[in-house]
Motif scaffolding. Structure first.
Motif, PDB file in Angstrom:
ATOM      1  N   LEU A  58     -29.177  45.970  -8.202  1.00 32.48           N
ATOM      2  CA  LEU A  58     -30.537  45.456  -8.688  1.00 32.48           C
ATOM      3  C   LEU A  58     -30.853  46.493 -10.243  1.00 32.48           C
ATOM      4  O   LEU A  58     -31.792  46.204 -10.341  1.00 32.48           O
ATOM      5  CB  LEU A  58     -31.555  45.697  -6.935  1.00 32.48           C
ATOM      6  CG  LEU A  58     -31.640  44.433  -7.276  1.00 32.48           C
ATOM      7  CD1 LEU A  58     -32.855  44.160  -5.387  1.00 32.48           C
ATOM      8  CD2 LEU A  58     -31.682  42.922  -7.330  1.00 32.48           C
ATOM      9  N   ARG A  79     -30.452  48.090 -17.764  1.00 38.07           N
ATOM     10  CA  ARG A  79     -28.997  47.441 -18.227  1.00 38.07           C
ATOM     11  C   ARG A  79     -28.688  47.210 -19.729  1.00 38.07           C
ATOM     12  O   ARG A  79     -28.243  47.250 -21.299  1.00 38.07           O
ATOM     13  CB  ARG A  79     -27.744  46.469 -17.715  1.00 38.07           C
ATOM     14  CG  ARG A  79     -29.797  45.115 -18.011  1.00 38.07           C
ATOM     15  CD  ARG A  79     -29.447  43.625 -17.473  1.00 38.07           C
ATOM     16  NE  ARG A  79     -27.761  43.497 -17.574  1.00 38.07           N
ATOM     17  CZ  ARG A  79     -27.702  42.275 -17.260  1.00 38.07           C
ATOM     18  NH1 ARG A  79     -28.162  41.460 -17.000  1.00 38.07           N
ATOM     19  NH2 ARG A  79     -26.297  42.227 -17.546  1.00 38.07           N
ATOM     20  N   HIS A  80     -30.431  47.911 -20.414  1.00 39.79           N
ATOM     21  CA  HIS A  80     -30.662  47.706 -21.640  1.00 39.79           C
ATOM     22  C   HIS A  80     -30.350  49.457 -21.717  1.00 39.79           C
ATOM     23  O   HIS A  80     -30.681  49.664 -23.718  1.00 39.79           O
ATOM     24  CB  HIS A  80     -32.362  47.343 -21.504  1.00 39.79           C
ATOM     25  CG  HIS A  80     -32.309  45.950 -21.994  1.00 39.79           C
ATOM     26  ND1 HIS A  80     -32.078  44.697 -22.483  1.00 39.79           N
ATOM     27  CD2 HIS A  80     -33.092  45.729 -20.607  1.00 39.79           C
ATOM     28  CE1 HIS A  80     -32.452  43.493 -22.196  1.00 39.79           C
ATOM     29  NE2 HIS A  80     -32.682  43.792 -20.883  1.00 39.79           N
ATOM     30  N   LEU A 108     -24.904  38.185 -16.817  1.00 39.04           N
ATOM     31  CA  LEU A 108     -24.300  38.412 -15.269  1.00 39.04           C
ATOM     32  C   LEU A 108     -23.521  37.204 -15.082  1.00 39.04           C
ATOM     33  O   LEU A 108     -23.697  35.802 -14.630  1.00 39.04           O
ATOM     34  CB  LEU A 108     -25.646  39.012 -13.920  1.00 39.04           C
ATOM     35  CG  LEU A 108     -25.112  38.797 -12.462  1.00 39.04           C
ATOM     36  CD1 LEU A 108     -24.585  40.143 -12.475  1.00 39.04           C
ATOM     37  CD2 LEU A 108     -27.041  38.868 -12.384  1.00 39.04           C
ATOM     38  N   PHE A 133     -35.830  38.594  -8.782  1.00 33.47           N
ATOM     39  CA  PHE A 133     -35.758  38.632 -10.450  1.00 33.47           C
ATOM     40  C   PHE A 133     -36.516  36.977 -10.847  1.00 33.47           C
ATOM     41  O   PHE A 133     -36.956  37.394 -12.030  1.00 33.47           O
ATOM     42  CB  PHE A 133     -34.712  39.089 -11.614  1.00 33.47           C
ATOM     43  CG  PHE A 133     -34.213  40.297 -11.285  1.00 33.47           C
ATOM     44  CD1 PHE A 133     -35.172  41.174 -12.287  1.00 33.47           C
ATOM     45  CD2 PHE A 133     -33.301  40.635 -10.945  1.00 33.47           C
ATOM     46  CE1 PHE A 133     -34.927  42.618 -12.379  1.00 33.47           C
ATOM     47  CE2 PHE A 133     -32.548  42.221 -10.550  1.00 33.47           C
ATOM     48  CZ  PHE A 133     -33.278  43.212 -11.478  1.00 33.47           C
ATOM     49  N   ALA A 163     -29.819  38.254  -6.244  1.00 34.28           N
ATOM     50  CA  ALA A 163     -30.037  38.146  -7.886  1.00 34.28           C
ATOM     51  C   ALA A 163     -31.501  37.711  -8.616  1.00 34.28           C
ATOM     52  O   ALA A 163     -32.642  37.881  -9.360  1.00 34.28           O
ATOM     53  CB  ALA A 163     -29.366  39.220  -8.837  1.00 34.28           C
ATOM     54  N   ALA A 164     -31.247  36.568  -8.345  1.00 29.00           N
ATOM     55  CA  ALA A 164     -32.189  35.045  -9.072  1.00 29.00           C
ATOM     56  C   ALA A 164     -33.456  35.288  -8.107  1.00 29.00           C
ATOM     57  O   ALA A 164     -34.442  34.682  -8.919  1.00 29.00           O
ATOM     58  CB  ALA A 164     -31.251  34.284  -9.203  1.00 29.00           C
ATOM     59  N   PRO A 196     -30.208  36.245 -13.273  1.00 32.52           N
ATOM     60  CA  PRO A 196     -30.433  37.701 -15.241  1.00 32.52           C
ATOM     61  C   PRO A 196     -29.498  37.036 -15.772  1.00 32.52           C
ATOM     62  O   PRO A 196     -28.462  36.962 -15.590  1.00 32.52           O
ATOM     63  CB  PRO A 196     -29.896  39.019 -14.133  1.00 32.52           C
ATOM     64  CG  PRO A 196     -30.735  38.626 -13.097  1.00 32.52           C
ATOM     65  CD  PRO A 196     -30.285  37.152 -13.017  1.00 32.52           C
ATOM     66  N   GLU A 197     -29.009  37.299 -17.275  1.00 32.68           N
ATOM     67  CA  GLU A 197     -28.514  37.000 -18.119  1.00 32.68           C
ATOM     68  C   GLU A 197     -27.057  38.075 -18.020  1.00 32.68           C
ATOM     69  O   GLU A 197     -26.994  39.169 -17.360  1.00 32.68           O
ATOM     70  CB  GLU A 197     -29.028  37.547 -19.517  1.00 32.68           C
ATOM     71  CG  GLU A 197     -30.170  36.217 -20.479  1.00 32.68           C
ATOM     72  CD  GLU A 197     -30.812  37.050 -21.306  1.00 32.68           C
ATOM     73  OE1 GLU A 197     -29.686  36.599 -22.888  1.00 32.68           O
ATOM     74  OE2 GLU A 197     -31.566  37.557 -21.464  1.00 32.68           O
ATOM     75  N   LEU A 204     -29.065  45.851 -12.758  1.00 31.69           N
ATOM     76  CA  LEU A 204     -29.830  45.299 -13.332  1.00 31.69           C
ATOM     77  C   LEU A 204     -31.091  45.795 -14.604  1.00 31.69           C
ATOM     78  O   LEU A 204     -31.210  44.802 -15.352  1.00 31.69           O
ATOM     79  CB  LEU A 204     -29.816  43.891 -12.757  1.00 31.69           C
ATOM     80  CG  LEU A 204     -29.236  42.839 -12.604  1.00 31.69           C
ATOM     81  CD1 LEU A 204     -28.908  42.096 -11.239  1.00 31.69           C
ATOM     82  CD2 LEU A 204     -28.264  42.347 -13.885  1.00 31.69           C
ATOM     83  N   THR A 205     -31.977  46.390 -13.639  1.00 38.45           N
ATOM     84  CA  THR A 205     -33.064  47.682 -14.243  1.00 38.45           C
ATOM     85  C   THR A 205     -32.429  47.930 -15.076  1.00 38.45           C
ATOM     86  O   THR A 205     -33.404  47.973 -16.569  1.00 38.45           O
ATOM     87  CB  THR A 205     -33.688  47.976 -13.082  1.00 38.45           C
ATOM     88  OG1 THR A 205     -34.060  47.194 -11.807  1.00 38.45           O
ATOM     89  CG2 THR A 205     -34.851  48.153 -12.979  1.00 38.45           C
TER      90      THR A 205
END
Length: 132
Positions: free
Chosen positions: A98, A104-105, A31, A24, A20-21, A28-29, A101-102
Protein backbone atom coordinates in the motif's frame (compact mmCIF):
# COMPACT_ATOMS: atom_id res chain seq x y z
CA UNK A 1 4.52 6.14 -12.55
CA UNK A 2 6.55 3.25 -11.13
CA UNK A 3 5.17 -0.16 -12.12
CA UNK A 4 4.82 -2.82 -9.44
CA UNK A 5 5.21 -6.56 -9.97
CA UNK A 6 4.38 -9.08 -7.26
CA UNK A 7 6.42 -12.29 -7.63
CA UNK A 8 5.19 -14.72 -5.01
CA UNK A 9 4.36 -18.31 -4.27
CA UNK A 10 0.79 -19.03 -5.40
CA UNK A 11 -1.73 -17.66 -4.48
CA UNK A 12 -0.19 -14.77 -2.49
CA UNK A 13 0.29 -12.34 -5.37
CA UNK A 14 -3.32 -12.62 -6.50
CA UNK A 15 -4.50 -12.18 -2.92
CA UNK A 16 -2.42 -9.01 -2.55
CA UNK A 17 -3.90 -7.68 -5.82
CA UNK A 18 -7.41 -8.24 -4.48
CA UNK A 19 -6.53 -6.57 -1.17
CA UNK A 20 -5.07 -3.54 -2.97
CA UNK A 21 -8.17 -3.28 -5.17
CA UNK A 22 -10.31 -3.45 -2.03
CA UNK A 23 -8.39 -0.67 -0.26
CA UNK A 24 -8.20 1.61 -3.31
CA UNK A 25 -11.73 0.65 -4.49
CA UNK A 26 -10.34 -0.25 -7.92
CA UNK A 27 -7.40 -2.19 -9.33
CA UNK A 28 -4.40 0.15 -9.37
CA UNK A 29 -2.76 0.73 -12.74
CA UNK A 30 0.57 -0.84 -13.64
CA UNK A 31 0.24 -3.53 -10.96
CA UNK A 32 0.56 -7.22 -11.81
CA UNK A 33 1.18 -10.48 -10.00
CA UNK A 34 2.91 -13.67 -11.01
CA UNK A 35 1.89 -16.56 -8.77
CA UNK A 36 4.62 -19.20 -8.97
CA UNK A 37 3.30 -22.73 -8.58
CA UNK A 38 5.20 -25.67 -7.12
CA UNK A 39 7.73 -27.22 -9.50
CA UNK A 40 7.20 -24.52 -12.14
CA UNK A 41 10.11 -24.27 -14.55
CA UNK A 42 12.38 -21.46 -13.29
CA UNK A 43 13.36 -20.41 -16.82
CA UNK A 44 9.66 -19.99 -17.60
CA UNK A 45 9.13 -17.96 -14.41
CA UNK A 46 12.10 -15.73 -15.25
CA UNK A 47 10.73 -15.17 -18.77
CA UNK A 48 7.29 -14.28 -17.39
CA UNK A 49 8.95 -11.79 -15.04
CA UNK A 50 10.98 -10.20 -17.87
CA UNK A 51 7.84 -9.78 -19.97
CA UNK A 52 5.91 -8.30 -17.03
CA UNK A 53 8.70 -5.81 -16.27
CA UNK A 54 8.67 -4.67 -19.90
CA UNK A 55 4.88 -4.18 -19.80
CA UNK A 56 4.95 -2.34 -16.47
CA UNK A 57 7.87 -0.01 -17.13
CA UNK A 58 6.64 3.26 -18.56
CA UNK A 59 10.09 4.81 -18.10
CA UNK A 60 9.93 5.33 -14.33
CA UNK A 61 11.06 1.82 -13.45
CA UNK A 62 9.52 -1.20 -11.78
CA UNK A 63 9.47 -2.31 -8.17
CA UNK A 64 9.32 -6.09 -7.76
CA UNK A 65 8.01 -7.36 -4.43
CA UNK A 66 8.65 -11.00 -3.54
CA UNK A 67 7.52 -13.02 -0.57
CA UNK A 68 10.70 -14.65 0.75
CA UNK A 69 14.38 -14.26 -0.01
CA UNK A 70 15.87 -17.41 -1.53
CA UNK A 71 12.58 -18.82 -2.81
CA UNK A 72 11.95 -19.47 -6.49
CA UNK A 73 10.05 -16.19 -7.02
CA UNK A 74 12.89 -14.05 -5.62
CA UNK A 75 15.58 -16.12 -7.32
CA UNK A 76 13.85 -15.56 -10.67
CA UNK A 77 13.98 -11.78 -10.13
CA UNK A 78 17.70 -11.55 -10.72
CA UNK A 79 18.74 -9.71 -13.87
CA UNK A 80 15.33 -8.33 -14.81
CA UNK A 81 16.74 -5.18 -16.34
CA UNK A 82 18.92 -2.20 -15.67
CA UNK A 83 19.65 -1.71 -11.94
CA UNK A 84 18.33 1.86 -12.09
CA UNK A 85 15.08 0.62 -13.69
CA UNK A 86 14.26 -2.45 -11.58
CA UNK A 87 14.40 -2.79 -7.79
CA UNK A 88 13.55 -5.94 -5.85
CA UNK A 89 12.39 -6.18 -2.23
CA UNK A 90 11.79 -9.51 -0.47
CA UNK A 91 9.32 -9.85 2.42
CA UNK A 92 6.13 -8.37 0.97
CA UNK A 93 3.39 -7.27 3.35
CA UNK A 94 0.17 -5.42 2.74
CA UNK A 95 1.46 -2.23 4.44
CA UNK A 96 4.54 -2.38 2.18
CA UNK A 97 2.43 -2.76 -0.96
CA UNK A 98 0.00 0.00 0.00
CA UNK A 99 2.85 2.39 0.76
CA UNK A 100 4.52 1.59 -2.58
CA UNK A 101 1.25 2.21 -4.41
CA UNK A 102 0.71 5.50 -2.58
CA UNK A 103 4.14 6.90 -3.49
CA UNK A 104 4.56 5.38 -6.96
CA UNK A 105 4.38 8.76 -8.71
CA UNK A 106 7.77 9.60 -7.21
CA UNK A 107 11.14 8.13 -8.31
CA UNK A 108 11.92 4.43 -8.06
CA UNK A 109 14.39 5.08 -5.22
CA UNK A 110 11.75 6.94 -3.20
CA UNK A 111 9.18 4.20 -3.84
CA UNK A 112 11.67 1.59 -2.60
CA UNK A 113 12.37 3.57 0.59
CA UNK A 114 8.68 4.19 1.26
CA UNK A 115 7.82 0.52 0.66
CA UNK A 116 10.53 -0.57 3.11
CA UNK A 117 9.26 1.93 5.68
CA UNK A 118 5.71 0.65 5.21
CA UNK A 119 6.86 -2.91 5.80
CA UNK A 120 8.85 -2.00 8.90
CA UNK A 121 6.22 0.28 10.42
CA UNK A 122 3.40 -2.10 9.51
CA UNK A 123 4.74 -4.86 11.76
CA UNK A 124 3.42 -3.95 15.18
CA UNK A 125 2.49 -5.98 18.22
CA UNK A 126 -1.21 -5.79 18.95
CA UNK A 127 -1.86 -6.30 22.63
CA UNK A 128 -5.38 -6.77 23.95
CA UNK A 129 -4.49 -4.58 26.94
CA UNK A 130 -3.70 -1.59 24.74
CA UNK A 131 -6.64 0.48 23.54
CA UNK A 132 -6.41 1.83 20.01
Amino acid sequence: MVGILLMTHAPLGSAFLQAAAHVFRAMPERLEAIDVIADQNTDQVHQLALEAVQRLNSGSGVLVLTDIMGGTPSNCCRQLGEPDQVAVIAGISLPMLLRALTYRHDTLDVVVEMALAGGQNGATRVDSRVRI
